[in-house]
Design an enzyme around this catalytic site. Structure first.
Site, short mmCIF file in Angstrom:
data_model
loop_
_atom_site.label_atom_id
_atom_site.label_comp_id
_atom_site.label_asym_id
_atom_site.label_seq_id
_atom_site.Cartn_x
_atom_site.Cartn_y
_atom_site.Cartn_z
N ASP A 1 -3.64 -16.05 -15.39
CA ASP A 1 -5.13 -15.69 -14.99
C ASP A 1 -5.58 -14.14 -15.56
O ASP A 1 -6.87 -13.94 -15.73
CB ASP A 1 -5.15 -15.49 -13.58
CG ASP A 1 -5.15 -16.88 -12.75
OD1 ASP A 1 -5.69 -17.68 -13.42
OD2 ASP A 1 -4.71 -17.16 -11.69
N ASP B 1 -3.96 -7.47 -1.70
CA ASP B 1 -4.07 -6.60 -3.08
C ASP B 1 -5.16 -6.16 -3.46
O ASP B 1 -5.48 -5.11 -3.80
CB ASP B 1 -3.67 -7.82 -4.24
CG ASP B 1 -2.10 -8.36 -4.28
OD1 ASP B 1 -1.17 -7.60 -3.51
OD2 ASP B 1 -1.73 -9.10 -4.97
N ARG C 1 -12.14 -19.03 -13.59
CA ARG C 1 -12.03 -17.60 -14.03
C ARG C 1 -13.09 -17.46 -15.09
O ARG C 1 -14.01 -16.26 -14.90
CB ARG C 1 -10.72 -17.20 -14.97
CG ARG C 1 -9.49 -17.28 -13.78
CD ARG C 1 -9.72 -16.97 -12.54
NE ARG C 1 -8.55 -16.64 -11.62
CZ ARG C 1 -8.19 -17.73 -10.57
NH1 ARG C 1 -8.99 -18.52 -10.34
NH2 ARG C 1 -7.21 -17.47 -9.77
N SER D 1 1.96 -18.35 -3.64
CA SER D 1 0.90 -17.66 -4.08
C SER D 1 -0.03 -18.82 -4.33
O SER D 1 0.09 -19.94 -5.03
CB SER D 1 0.88 -17.18 -5.66
OG SER D 1 0.19 -16.89 -6.42
N1 ARG Z 1 -0.70 -22.28 -12.75
C1 ARG Z 1 -1.97 -22.54 -12.75
C2 ARG Z 1 -2.68 -21.97 -13.74
O1 ARG Z 1 -2.39 -21.00 -14.57
C3 ARG Z 1 -2.49 -21.82 -11.34
C4 ARG Z 1 -2.66 -20.52 -11.09
C5 ARG Z 1 -3.05 -20.20 -9.89
N2 ARG Z 1 -3.07 -18.75 -9.67
C6 ARG Z 1 -2.65 -18.13 -8.71
N3 ARG Z 1 -2.82 -17.16 -8.37
N4 ARG Z 1 -1.61 -18.73 -7.71
O2 ARG Z 1 -3.94 -22.34 -14.01
#
Ligand code: ARG
Length: 420
Positions: free
Chosen positions: A129, A19, A100, A181
């Site tokens: 995210d 990506d 993040r 993912s």
């Molecule tokens: N669900 C978790 C969160 O929102 C993990 C997110 C992980 N990100 C990803 N791109 N798989 O904190």
């Protein structure tokens, strides 16, 4: 930097994956921007991330850097997460939510250094995210403009993306698409999507990389002793170490014993429920041992109140509001409670479990002479009678007037009428 004069710059949060690699090109071609590609090392799998820099430069980025953010992550972010026992919905230790705001802080610094007017991220339009990236950017510099190509471009499937990549000289992965993912850092590993979209199906055994299968974990339990100073872990098995090294070590030990797997339904900020699997050996071990020490060093009402603060802290951080007034104030509360959370906790790992087996502190509120039923008891039992009377006075008054004692009185009266 080989930047063209007058061309605007964009700082891209670059992972090296498909990506964001497509984005390196797309930003040049579709948005006419010079790309500064930055990868944050927050403890994800690979040790050497220089390949990421090379890859971005190879696709025309004007500058690229993989920055080691691990110590800062541990010291400035995870220390606070430990003090707040940070677990969203009382379960998930926030590994993605915590990394993040740190990554964004660096992206914003680099935007300032390079004079970039844009920041670009590769998050989808359905997840948390994107919220965390963008709210952190808004908080740190509201002037910066944000690009989120995944929400904007029309490359909807992986095939579309691969095709676009091939046409535009972006190296395409030779391995099959990862069926999940993933996100990983020092605080654990998140696995979503693919086979996990059916919440009834047990997660396939091969998705785990940080934790052993509890059934094939060692037959001998392993004990660890974790030392804390003012709520911060400072030693492991008697050896002083910085938090970064300690977390790496704890991940290894707990992971070897198959501890730290989570399988949950989670509520995303955007309103979606999703099925998530995590491996969080080190983070869960540390937080649970920290909690155990708090039960010894904080008084009962403070502990109960702090549990609410901890939950609010976790929700605030999960929702992307690391840089917010509320989060700062909650940190201040937590920091104050940690002043005497100093001492040691013992725990045993065994086939997927961790059991706290001991705790001690120079500031312990556990008082043997008050707790004991044996020799040396100093508790004044005679004070209990009067205490209980006053403690229950309000409830007794209520009961006699409106509650069960009043009902009993009424029932007695009606029975008397009946008999007469
Ligand atoms: N669900 C978790 C969160 O929102 C993990 C997110 C992980 N990100 C990803 N791109 N798989 O904190």
């Amino acid at each position: 930097m080989a930047a063209e004069k007058n061309k605007e710059k964009v700082v891209l949060a670059y992972s090296g994956g498909l990506d964001t690699s497509v984005m390196v090109k797309w930003l040049q071609l579709e948005k006419n921007l010079d790309v500064v590609a930055i990868c944050g090392n927050v403890g994800q799998d690979a040790q050497d991330l220089t390949w990421i820099e090379k890859k971005a430069l190879g696709m025309g980025a004007v500058y690229s850097k993989a920055l080691d953010m691990r110590s800062e992550y541990a010291e400035d972010f995870l220390t606070k997460a430990i003090a707040a026992n940070g677990m969203y919905e009382d379960t998930y230790p926030l590994l993605s939510a915590l990394s993040r705001p740190l990554i964004v802080k660096h992206l914003v610094d680099i935007a300032h250094e390079t004079g970039a007017s844009y920041i670009c991220h590769g998050c989808t339009g359905k997840g948390n995210d994107q919220v965390r990236f963008e709210s952190s950017i808004h908080a740190l510099d509201p002037e910066l403009k944000i690009l989120a190509p995944v929400r904007e471009w029309d490359l909807h499937t992986r095939e579309d993306e691969m095709e676009w990549a091939k046409q535009h000289g972006v190296p395409v992965p030779t391995t099959a698409a990862k069926p999940y993912s993933l996100d990983e850092n020092l605080w654990g590993r998140a696995i979503e999507c693919g086979a996990l979209e059916d919440p009834w199906k047990e997660a396939p055994a091969d998705i785990y990389t940080l934790t052993a299968d509890p059934m094939s974990a060692p037959d001998e339990p392993e004990e660890v002793v974790l030392g804390f100073e003012q709520g911060k872990p400072v030693s492991l098995n008697g050896k002083k170490m910085d938090l970064l090294s300690l977390i790496i070590k704890m991940n290894k030990i707990a992971g070897k014993h198959g501890y730290g797997r989570l399988d949950m339904i989670e509520d995303r900020v955007v309103g979606i429920k999703s099925h998530e699997v995590y491996e969080c050996p080190g983070s869960l071990a540390i937080i649970n041992m920290h909690k155990a020490l708090e039960t010894m060093c904080l008084d009962g009402v403070t502990l109960q109140y702090k549990h609410m603060i901890d939950q609010q802290w976790a929700t605030t951080v999960y929702n992307g509001l690391w840089y917010s007034q509320l989060k700062q104030a909650l940190d201040a509360f937590c920091a104050d409670t940690q002043k005497f959370v100093t001492g040691q906790v013992k725990a045993k790992f065994y086939k997927g479990s961790m059991t706290v087996t001991g705790r001690k502190s120079a500031y312990s509120l556990y008082d043997y002479s008050l707790a004991t039923y044996g020799e040396g008891d100093t508790f004044d039992r005679s004070a209990s009678k009067g205490f209980i009377e006053l403690h229950t006075l309000a409830a007794t008054t209520w009961s006699k007037t409106q509650g069960p004692a009043a009902e009993y009185e009424l029932q007695k009266q009606s029975e008397n009428v009946h008999v007469a």
